[in-house]
Design a protein around this motif. Structure first.
Motif, mmCIF file in Angstrom:
data_model
loop_
_atom_site.group_PDB
_atom_site.id
_atom_site.type_symbol
_atom_site.label_atom_id
_atom_site.label_comp_id
_atom_site.label_asym_id
_atom_site.label_seq_id
_atom_site.Cartn_x
_atom_site.Cartn_y
_atom_site.Cartn_z
ATOM 1 N N THR A 170 -23.998 11.357 24.205
ATOM 2 C CA THR A 170 -24.455 12.171 25.332
ATOM 3 C C THR A 170 -25.322 11.322 26.257
ATOM 4 O O THR A 170 -26.227 10.615 25.796
ATOM 5 C CB THR A 170 -25.245 13.397 24.843
ATOM 6 N N ILE A 171 -25.087 11.407 27.552
ATOM 7 C CA ILE A 171 -25.769 10.554 28.536
ATOM 8 C C ILE A 171 -26.793 11.381 29.319
ATOM 9 O O ILE A 171 -26.526 12.533 29.687
ATOM 10 C CB ILE A 171 -24.752 9.914 29.497
ATOM 11 N N PHE A 172 -27.942 10.750 29.592
ATOM 12 C CA PHE A 172 -29.015 11.392 30.350
ATOM 13 C C PHE A 172 -29.483 10.443 31.458
ATOM 14 O O PHE A 172 -29.393 9.226 31.325
ATOM 15 C CB PHE A 172 -30.195 11.742 29.447
ATOM 16 N N ASN A 173 -30.025 11.022 32.508
ATOM 17 C CA ASN A 173 -30.541 10.210 33.612
ATOM 18 C C ASN A 173 -31.844 9.508 33.246
ATOM 19 O O ASN A 173 -32.175 8.472 33.823
ATOM 20 C CB ASN A 173 -30.764 11.077 34.850
ATOM 21 N N SER A 174 -32.607 10.081 32.323
ATOM 22 C CA SER A 174 -33.896 9.487 31.931
ATOM 23 C C SER A 174 -34.204 9.890 30.499
ATOM 24 O O SER A 174 -33.609 10.842 29.958
ATOM 25 C CB SER A 174 -35.017 9.957 32.861
ATOM 26 N N CYS A 175 -35.157 9.178 29.898
ATOM 27 C CA CYS A 175 -35.552 9.536 28.532
ATOM 28 C C CYS A 175 -36.290 10.870 28.510
ATOM 29 O O CYS A 175 -36.259 11.595 27.514
ATOM 30 C CB CYS A 175 -36.399 8.427 27.910
ATOM 31 N N GLU A 176 -36.976 11.210 29.624
ATOM 32 C CA GLU A 176 -37.646 12.507 29.716
ATOM 33 C C GLU A 176 -36.620 13.644 29.699
ATOM 34 O O GLU A 176 -36.845 14.694 29.086
ATOM 35 C CB GLU A 176 -38.509 12.597 30.973
ATOM 36 N N GLU A 177 -35.492 13.425 30.383
ATOM 37 C CA GLU A 177 -34.432 14.432 30.379
ATOM 38 C C GLU A 177 -33.851 14.595 28.977
ATOM 39 O O GLU A 177 -33.559 15.711 28.538
ATOM 40 C CB GLU A 177 -33.335 14.027 31.363
ATOM 41 N N ALA A 178 -33.711 13.480 28.263
ATOM 42 C CA ALA A 178 -33.211 13.540 26.886
ATOM 43 C C ALA A 178 -34.200 14.283 25.997
ATOM 44 O O ALA A 178 -33.806 15.072 25.127
ATOM 45 C CB ALA A 178 -32.978 12.126 26.362
ATOM 46 N N ARG A 179 -35.465 14.023 26.211
ATOM 47 C CA ARG A 179 -36.494 14.715 25.429
ATOM 48 C C ARG A 179 -36.448 16.218 25.676
ATOM 49 O O ARG A 179 -36.558 17.032 24.752
ATOM 50 C CB ARG A 179 -37.867 14.134 25.791
ATOM 51 N N ASP A 180 -36.286 16.628 26.927
ATOM 52 C CA ASP A 180 -36.198 18.048 27.250
ATOM 53 C C ASP A 180 -34.978 18.680 26.586
ATOM 54 O O ASP A 180 -35.052 19.815 26.087
ATOM 55 C CB ASP A 180 -36.137 18.248 28.765
ATOM 56 N N PHE A 181 -33.856 17.978 26.584
ATOM 57 C CA PHE A 181 -32.634 18.492 25.958
ATOM 58 C C PHE A 181 -32.840 18.653 24.450
ATOM 59 O O PHE A 181 -32.503 19.701 23.868
ATOM 60 C CB PHE A 181 -31.468 17.541 26.240
ATOM 61 N N CYS A 199 -40.741 13.387 7.837
ATOM 62 C CA CYS A 199 -39.404 13.868 8.174
ATOM 63 C C CYS A 199 -38.646 12.789 8.953
ATOM 64 O O CYS A 199 -39.200 12.140 9.835
ATOM 65 C CB CYS A 199 -39.503 15.147 9.006
ATOM 66 N N LYS A 200 -37.371 12.612 8.626
ATOM 67 C CA LYS A 200 -36.562 11.551 9.241
ATOM 68 C C LYS A 200 -35.670 12.054 10.371
ATOM 69 O O LYS A 200 -34.927 11.262 10.979
ATOM 70 C CB LYS A 200 -35.689 10.891 8.181
ATOM 71 N N ALA A 201 -35.723 13.349 10.677
ATOM 72 C CA ALA A 201 -34.873 13.885 11.743
ATOM 73 C C ALA A 201 -35.260 13.256 13.080
ATOM 74 O O ALA A 201 -36.445 13.161 13.412
ATOM 75 C CB ALA A 201 -35.008 15.400 11.811
ATOM 76 N N MET A 202 -34.265 12.839 13.856
ATOM 77 C CA MET A 202 -34.539 12.167 15.120
ATOM 78 C C MET A 202 -33.262 11.941 15.899
ATOM 79 O O MET A 202 -32.155 12.110 15.377
ATOM 80 C CB MET A 202 -35.232 10.817 14.872
ATOM 81 N N ILE A 203 -33.423 11.533 17.163
ATOM 82 C CA ILE A 203 -32.317 10.970 17.932
ATOM 83 C C ILE A 203 -32.783 9.625 18.473
ATOM 84 O O ILE A 203 -33.969 9.451 18.772
ATOM 85 C CB ILE A 203 -31.850 11.887 19.086
ATOM 86 N N ARG A 204 -31.850 8.682 18.583
ATOM 87 C CA ARG A 204 -32.187 7.350 19.109
ATOM 88 C C ARG A 204 -31.484 7.156 20.447
ATOM 89 O O ARG A 204 -30.289 7.416 20.586
ATOM 90 C CB ARG A 204 -31.778 6.269 18.133
ATOM 91 N N LEU A 205 -32.270 6.713 21.425
ATOM 92 C CA LEU A 205 -31.747 6.496 22.770
ATOM 93 C C LEU A 205 -31.658 5.005 23.061
ATOM 94 O O LEU A 205 -32.540 4.235 22.664
ATOM 95 C CB LEU A 205 -32.656 7.153 23.813
ATOM 96 N N HIS A 206 -30.604 4.606 23.757
ATOM 97 C CA HIS A 206 -30.482 3.241 24.262
ATOM 98 C C HIS A 206 -30.260 3.298 25.769
ATOM 99 O O HIS A 206 -29.563 4.184 26.277
ATOM 100 C CB HIS A 206 -29.316 2.509 23.588
#
Length: 298
Positions: A19-30, A80-87
């Motif tokens: 999934t692609i986002f315009n910014s890491c803040e947008e990814a955080r909100d999602f 807790c290990k739940a997470m998402i990783r962004l590049h």
């Protein structure tokens, strides 16, 4: 959203890899929207920068990630290990490269529980700016909460009173940095219009302000006539500076309460009150009250 109607029970905002986002803040909100559906909170975690100090990787983790270092204090941290990783991509957008959706703690279910996750009490910058303007115009915290529709968390409001209170406290701390200078300037101005004003300071070993006592010319005049019986007490740190504020009070011949002096303290030790009472009597020309009623040990 359309899929949710035909697939009840499935998450609407699941963070799929790629999934692609315009910014890491947008990814955080999602991801925060997904965490609301599932019943946990999120925050930014570890990241990685290249040799030019440019962010290239960032984790958004569950609020329970990591462990509490202070074993004697309560914490929500459960490692807790739940997470998402962004590049970061070449066009400076971000994409999800990894998803871990396994939690090792109980997930919240009710609306009231979800609101207690910090990420679900987020206040956007425009609302923060509105709060700042309201506080600058001396609007009380209660009225600000009414204007914004903030609640104690039991209703379906988008904002909690605790979040608004935290924002106001943070603003107050920022404003406090130069408040001593502003206070001294104000006292200097007051001294120009009130020659009878007296101010006493107590400094600690490092030269920092520890206590401040002040009496106006009218306070001193009233004390000379009605200072035989006075009262003294402090509030329980009700101001934004979290400092005890004390008042010397008396009664005039119309049975009206009159202020005889004000006091700000950083602590409430016996030595602090001895300093305050001794300097109050000194300001009043050495005349001690016949009776003083106080809730503090003298």
């Amino acid at each position: 959203m359309r899929r949710a109607r035909t697939s009840p029970g499935e998450a609407i905002f699941f963070p799929h890899e790629g999934t692609i986002f315009n910014s890491c803040e947008e990814a955080r909100d999602f991801y925060n929207l997904y965490s609301w559906e599932k019943g946990f909170g999120v925050r930014f975690g570890r990241g990685k920068k290249n040799d030019s100090k440019y962010q290239t990787k960032l984790d958004i983790v569950c609020s329970c990630e990591g462990l509490n270092k202070n074993k004697r204090s309560a914490s929500i941290r459960t490692d807790c290990k739940a997470m998402i990783r962004l590049h970061r991509r070449s066009d400076h957008s971000w994409y999800i490269s990894r998803v871990n959706d396994t939690h090792n703690h109980r997930l919240t279910e009710a609306y009231g529980e979800n609101k207690h996750w910090k990420s679900h009490s987020y206040i956007d910058p425009s609302t923060k700016d509105l709060i700042k303007k309201l506080r600058e115009n001396n609007i009380s915290l209660g009225r600000i909460c009414n204007i914004l529709g903030a609640t104690d968390g039991g209703s379906r409001s988008g904002m909690r009173k605790e979040s608004v209170r935290s924002i106001c406290a943070k603003m107050a701390q920022e404003n406090m940095r130069d408040d001593i200078g502003k206070t001294l300037k104000l006292l200097e101005t007051m001294k120009g219009t009130d020659p009878g004003l007296e101010v006493r300071f107590q400094l600690d070993a490092d030269g920092r302000l520890k206590s401040m006592l002040w009496c106006t010319g009218k306070n001193r005049m009233d004390y000379s006539s009605f200072g035989d019986a006075i009262t003294f007490d402090t509030t329980y740190r009700t101001n934004l500076y979290n400092l005890p504020f004390g008042l010397f009070m008396g009664i005039n011949n119309h049975f009206q309460s009159i202020v005889l002096g004000g006091l700000l303290l950083t602590s409430e030790t016996t030595a602090d009150f001895e300093w305050a009472f001794a300097n109050f009597i000194s300001i009043m020309g050495g005349k001690a009250a016949i009776t003083m009623l106080t809730g503090k040990p003298v």
